[in-house]
Write an enzyme that holds these catalytic residues in place. Structure first.
Site, PDB file in Angstrom:
ATOM      1  N   GLU A 154       0.846  -1.192   0.000  1.00 19.66           N
ATOM      2  CA  GLU A 154       0.000   0.000   0.000  1.00 19.66           C
ATOM      3  C   GLU A 154       0.884   1.246   0.000  1.00 19.66           C
ATOM      4  O   GLU A 154       1.887   1.300   0.707  1.00 19.66           O
ATOM      5  CB  GLU A 154      -0.906  -0.020   1.244  1.00 19.66           C
ATOM      6  CG  GLU A 154      -1.853   1.143   1.318  1.00 19.66           C
ATOM      7  CD  GLU A 154      -2.632   1.352   0.025  1.00 19.66           C
ATOM      8  OE1 GLU A 154      -3.347   0.438  -0.399  1.00 19.66           O
ATOM      9  OE2 GLU A 154      -2.502   2.440  -0.578  1.00 19.66           O
ATOM     10  N   PHE A 155       0.466   2.250  -0.788  1.00 16.26           N
ATOM     11  CA  PHE A 155       1.278   3.469  -0.906  1.00 16.26           C
ATOM     12  C   PHE A 155       0.550   4.717  -0.410  1.00 16.26           C
ATOM     13  O   PHE A 155       1.030   5.823  -0.621  1.00 16.26           O
ATOM     14  CB  PHE A 155       1.707   3.662  -2.370  1.00 16.26           C
ATOM     15  CG  PHE A 155       2.635   2.579  -2.855  1.00 16.26           C
ATOM     16  CD1 PHE A 155       4.002   2.681  -2.670  1.00 16.26           C
ATOM     17  CD2 PHE A 155       2.141   1.433  -3.455  1.00 16.26           C
ATOM     18  CE1 PHE A 155       4.861   1.671  -3.086  1.00 16.26           C
ATOM     19  CE2 PHE A 155       2.987   0.416  -3.873  1.00 16.26           C
ATOM     20  CZ  PHE A 155       4.355   0.527  -3.689  1.00 16.26           C
ATOM     21  N   GLU A 158      -0.832   8.938   5.120  1.00 15.90           N
ATOM     22  CA  GLU A 158      -1.761   9.423   6.131  1.00 15.90           C
ATOM     23  C   GLU A 158      -1.998  10.920   5.924  1.00 15.90           C
ATOM     24  O   GLU A 158      -1.097  11.651   5.525  1.00 15.90           O
ATOM     25  CB  GLU A 158      -1.200   9.169   7.534  1.00 15.90           C
ATOM     26  CG  GLU A 158      -1.265   7.703   7.914  1.00 15.90           C
ATOM     27  CD  GLU A 158      -0.541   7.407   9.216  1.00 15.90           C
ATOM     28  OE1 GLU A 158      -0.404   8.299  10.069  1.00 15.90           O
ATOM     29  OE2 GLU A 158      -0.093   6.243   9.362  1.00 15.90           O
ATOM     30  N   LYS A 210       8.039  -1.609  -2.327  1.00 14.55           N
ATOM     31  CA  LYS A 210       7.550  -0.725  -1.262  1.00 14.55           C
ATOM     32  C   LYS A 210       8.740  -0.156  -0.462  1.00 14.55           C
ATOM     33  O   LYS A 210       8.776   1.040  -0.154  1.00 14.55           O
ATOM     34  CB  LYS A 210       6.605  -1.528  -0.355  1.00 14.55           C
ATOM     35  CG  LYS A 210       6.133  -0.795   0.864  1.00 14.55           C
ATOM     36  CD  LYS A 210       5.258   0.400   0.537  1.00 14.55           C
ATOM     37  CE  LYS A 210       5.012   1.231   1.777  1.00 14.55           C
ATOM     38  NZ  LYS A 210       4.263   2.426   1.514  1.00 14.55           N
ATOM     39  N   PHE A 255       8.767  17.240  -1.788  1.00 13.69           N
ATOM     40  CA  PHE A 255       9.722  16.846  -0.738  1.00 13.69           C
ATOM     41  C   PHE A 255      10.987  17.691  -0.780  1.00 13.69           C
ATOM     42  O   PHE A 255      12.084  17.175  -0.647  1.00 13.69           O
ATOM     43  CB  PHE A 255      10.087  15.349  -0.877  1.00 13.69           C
ATOM     44  CG  PHE A 255       9.046  14.428  -0.305  1.00 13.69           C
ATOM     45  CD1 PHE A 255       9.299  13.707   0.852  1.00 13.69           C
ATOM     46  CD2 PHE A 255       7.818  14.268  -0.914  1.00 13.69           C
ATOM     47  CE1 PHE A 255       8.347  12.860   1.399  1.00 13.69           C
ATOM     48  CE2 PHE A 255       6.859  13.434  -0.385  1.00 13.69           C
ATOM     49  CZ  PHE A 255       7.121  12.723   0.778  1.00 13.69           C
ATOM     50  N   GLY A 263       9.408  11.478  10.081  1.00 16.62           N
ATOM     51  CA  GLY A 263       9.029  10.576  11.167  1.00 16.62           C
ATOM     52  C   GLY A 263       7.896   9.713  10.677  1.00 16.62           C
ATOM     53  O   GLY A 263       7.787   9.440   9.480  1.00 16.62           O
ATOM     54  N   CYS A 266       6.101   4.801   8.998  1.00 16.20           N
ATOM     55  CA  CYS A 266       6.616   4.057   7.841  1.00 16.20           C
ATOM     56  C   CYS A 266       8.078   4.336   7.526  1.00 16.20           C
ATOM     57  O   CYS A 266       8.917   3.434   7.623  1.00 16.20           O
ATOM     58  CB  CYS A 266       5.761   4.341   6.617  1.00 16.20           C
ATOM     59  SG  CYS A 266       4.113   3.660   6.773  1.00 16.20           S
ATOM     60  N   LYS A 269      10.885   3.170  10.141  1.00 14.96           N
ATOM     61  CA  LYS A 269      10.967   1.723  10.379  1.00 14.96           C
ATOM     62  C   LYS A 269      11.296   0.959   9.093  1.00 14.96           C
ATOM     63  O   LYS A 269      12.020  -0.029   9.111  1.00 14.96           O
ATOM     64  CB  LYS A 269       9.681   1.193  11.024  1.00 14.96           C
ATOM     65  CG  LYS A 269       8.572   0.867  10.068  1.00 14.96           C
ATOM     66  CD  LYS A 269       7.486  -0.002  10.686  1.00 14.96           C
ATOM     67  CE  LYS A 269       6.264  -0.078   9.778  1.00 14.96           C
ATOM     68  NZ  LYS A 269       6.411  -0.822   8.553  1.00 14.96           N
ATOM     69  N   LYS A 327       3.114  14.623  10.793  1.00 13.95           N
ATOM     70  CA  LYS A 327       2.851  15.496   9.637  1.00 13.95           C
ATOM     71  C   LYS A 327       1.410  15.964   9.720  1.00 13.95           C
ATOM     72  O   LYS A 327       0.623  15.400  10.485  1.00 13.95           O
ATOM     73  CB  LYS A 327       3.136  14.773   8.320  1.00 13.95           C
ATOM     74  CG  LYS A 327       2.189  13.636   8.029  1.00 13.95           C
ATOM     75  CD  LYS A 327       2.459  13.152   6.638  1.00 13.95           C
ATOM     76  CE  LYS A 327       1.581  11.986   6.278  1.00 13.95           C
ATOM     77  NZ  LYS A 327       1.777  11.509   4.944  1.00 13.95           N
TER      78      LYS A 327
END
Ligand SMILES: NC(=O)c1ccc[n+]([C@@H]2O[C@H](COP(=O)([O-])OP(=O)(O)OC[C@H]3O[C@@H](n4cnc5c(N)ncnc54)[C@H](O)[C@@H]3O)[C@@H](O)[C@H]2O)c1
Length: 459
Positions: A154-155, A158, A210, A255, A263, A266, A269, A327
């Site tokens: 999944e891309f 949030e 991913k 970006f 942070g 995703c 980690k 974010k």
């Protein structure tokens, strides 16, 4: 199509709600009975713009239901999706224990053929491991159903997850059989009418894609931050430099805002897990390690600049922090740079008054740590504070009342951890502005302000 989704968190719930909206019949399953109870009432366990309305509509329309029953909830599902968390283990590897336990339980109980799609971000080989449970059952139990395990990473991001799911840049399907690929393609057909967003590949490549994607994003953030740190020392303005970068079509505009680093649940980690994967296959991965190191340094640099502003001693200082979420658009504080900064400030003896438009309401227990007080508004956080640090670029913080801010902050300094403001916005109010990648200009303190041994460089 009948779909069961196991793991009803940020990914599982958005996926379930949007698939139901597209016409599928979806059962969202979770082993957290409290969450399931809440969601049955139409209450979401987290903040995601636009999601609640879809959940409510699909609950009432009968296409979405919630369950804690893995066996009952997966009956008749043509596609079972796993969207279970894969947090970092102590050594940085992805912890896939819950995912594997759940897959094993499914291998023991599923009584019909289906596609099992792993949506969780999981290291290369995880799907093969899951497939081995079903293959073993088929080999030992006569009439055991055929289950094809596929990778379907999944891309979504949030804060704009609903839009991302409805209008995906791409739908990655890693399948070992044409039938599994066809089943997943028809599941996603409403989101990809002309089939142009679908990228079919082998299972292991989909799993790796991913991680590759998150590594690219994290690298870009760390690179722009490192460039900004150098730009600052060179008395140049990274904002202007970013405009030059953004207009190069090979680089693009996204970006490119230097700040306190990435942070969330995703990027940190997944980068750690990828570095461990590289170690396991004897690849030194020096660039990925540097990306992580640069990122960890960013919060520290911001902390150092605040400490330096106060002459090296933060004991007893009162600091306002705007933004706790990692974010805007989410209440997710997992690995939030804001929390990392607050921890450093409190450990150094400062008292923090923090405000976040959604986190303060949804996670009030955050304030249970000594030294941190949650405020009910941005203005209240600044009352009796000496300086302000902006850590999340919520829209609410984009155009504050600078005059009121200057009146509240006792030392009149703003540490802009997200490069949200232009220096010319703050200068008329005698607010000192510190940001990453800034050409250093000393703004005089307003008369009558309590000077805090300001230095005019950050850090
Ligand atoms: N959050 C994101 O933005 C995002 C984006 C893309 C991919 N991912 C990946 O998707 C996966 C899920 O992420 P998330 O943010 O939705 O996690 P999350 O923590 O929000 O949700 C995971 C859910 O799984 C449930 N769960 C755990 N073990 C279970 C079990 N055995 N049976 C049933 N339910 C179980 C938990 O109770 C929780 O509700 C992770 O691998 C993550 O890396 C996340």
């Amino acid at each position: 199509m009948n779909v069961a989704i196991v793991g009803t968190g940020y990914v599982g719930l958005v996926t379930g709600a949007c698939l139901a909206e597209a016409g599928h019949f979806v059962t969202c399953i979770d082993n957290n009975a409290v969450k399931i109870g809440q969601m049955r009432e139409g209450n979401l366990p987290f903040h995601e713009p636009g999601l609640q309305a879809i959940v409510l509509a699909q609950l009432h329309g009968g296409r979405l239901r919630f369950s804690t029953d893995l066996t009952g909830g997966t009956q008749q599902a043509q596609v079972v999706m796993l969207a279970i968390g894969t947090p970092s283990a102590a050594d940085g590897c992805a912890n896939v224990d819950s995912l594997l336990q759940c897959a094993k339980a499914l291998a023991d109980t599923l009584d019909h053929s289906c596609v099992l799609a792993v949506k969780s971000t999981a290291p290369v080989g995880t799907c093969d491991h899951v497939q081995s449970f079903f293959d073993a059952r088929q080999a030992s139990v006569p009439d055991a159903p055929r289950v094809d395990v596929a990778s379907n990473p999944e891309f979504l991001a949030e804060g704009r997850a609903v839009d991302d799911f409805r209008n995906p840049d791409r739908i990655v399907i890693g399948a070992g059989t044409a039938q599994a690929a066809a089943t997943l393609s028809s599941l996603y057909a409403p989101f990809d009418p002309d089939g142009r967003r679908r990228l079919c590949m082998d299972v292991r490549s989909a799993e790796f894609a991913k991680y590759a994607c998150n590594a690219m994003l994290a690298s870009r953030i760390s690179l722009v931050n490192e460039l900004a740190n150098i730009a600052e020392k060179m008395q140049t303005d990274m904002r202007s430099i970013c405009k030059v970068l953004a207009t190069d079509h090979r680089i693009g505009p996204d970006f490119l805002r230097p700040g306190a680093g990435y942070g969330g649940s995703c990027l940190p980690k997944d980068l750690r897990a990828l570095i461990r994967t590289a170690e396991q296959c004897q690849e030194p991965a020096p660039l990925l390690r540097a990306v992580e190191e640069v990122n960890q340094r960013q919060v520290r640099l911001l902390f150092d600049s605040i400490q330096r502003y106060f002459g090296g001693n933060l004991w007893g200082r009162r600091i306002a922090v705007w933004g706790l979420a990692f974010k805007p658009g989410t209440d997710d504080v997992r690995e939030s740079p804001s929390l990392a900064l607050i921890r450093l400030l409190i450990d150094a003896g400062a008292a923090v008054q923090a405000y976040d438009p959604v986190v303060c309401a949804s996670i009030p227990k955050l304030a249970s740590r000594p030294g941190l007080e949650l405020s009910s508004s941005a203005a209240q956080a600044c009352r009796h504070s000496e300086v302000l640090v902006v850590m999340t670029e919520w829209q609410e913080f984009a155009e504050p009342d600078f005059s009121a801010l200057a009146g509240s902050l006792e030392s009149g300094a703003v540490f802009d951890g997200r490069n949200l403001y232009r220096p010319e916005q703050l200068a008329p109010f005698h607010l000192q502005h510190f940001r990453v990648g800034q050409k250093v200009r000393g703004n005089p303190l307003a008369p009558g302000r309590r000077a805090a041994t300001p230095v005019h460089s950050c850090p």
